[in-house]
Design a protein around this motif. Structure first.
Motif: not given
Length: 124
Positions: A17-29
């Motif tokens: 198993s593995l968990r990968i992540s994605c962080a968003a920034s900027g105009y996320t709305y």
């Protein structure tokens, strides 16, 4: 503009198993949904899973149903992909992408914003 940064890729054994992540920034709305895609050497980029940013509805490719789970943490502007029962054919560069218009699909052309990718390698 939306900036996306993936992390968590690694080499794992078959069945792991593995968990990968994605962080968003900027105009996320502006984001309607987030998707995970993958591309293996010599193959086209394919959609794996997506999640609607607001209501949390999800969609999976048949190849990962029952093994992968996409989730999000709106407070952290982060999307996760939990991958279980990994197979050698899951080996690929995994990309996070953001779409700003619904309805959301797993078609790459629906996503104008992309991260740089994180490598997942599954071996026996």
């Amino acid at each position: 503009q939306v900036q996306l940064v993936e992390s968590g890729g690694a080499s794992v054994q078959t069945g792991g198993s593995l968990r990968i992540s994605c962080a968003a920034s900027g105009y996320t709305y502006n984001v309607a949904c987030m998707g995970w895609f993958r591309q293996a050497p010599g193959k086209e980029r394919e959609g794996v899973a997506l999640i609607y940013w607001g209501v949390g509805s999800t969609l999976y490719a048949d190849s990962v149903k029952g093994r992968f789970t996409i989730s999000r943490d709106n407070a952290k502007n982060t999307v996760y992909l939990q991958m279980n029962s990994l197979k050698a054919e899951d080996t690929a560069m995994y990309y996070c992408a953001a779409a700003v218009r619904a309805p959301c699909t797993l078609a790459t052309e629906r996503y104008p914003y992309w991260g740089q990718g994180t490598q997942v390698t599954v071996s026996s």
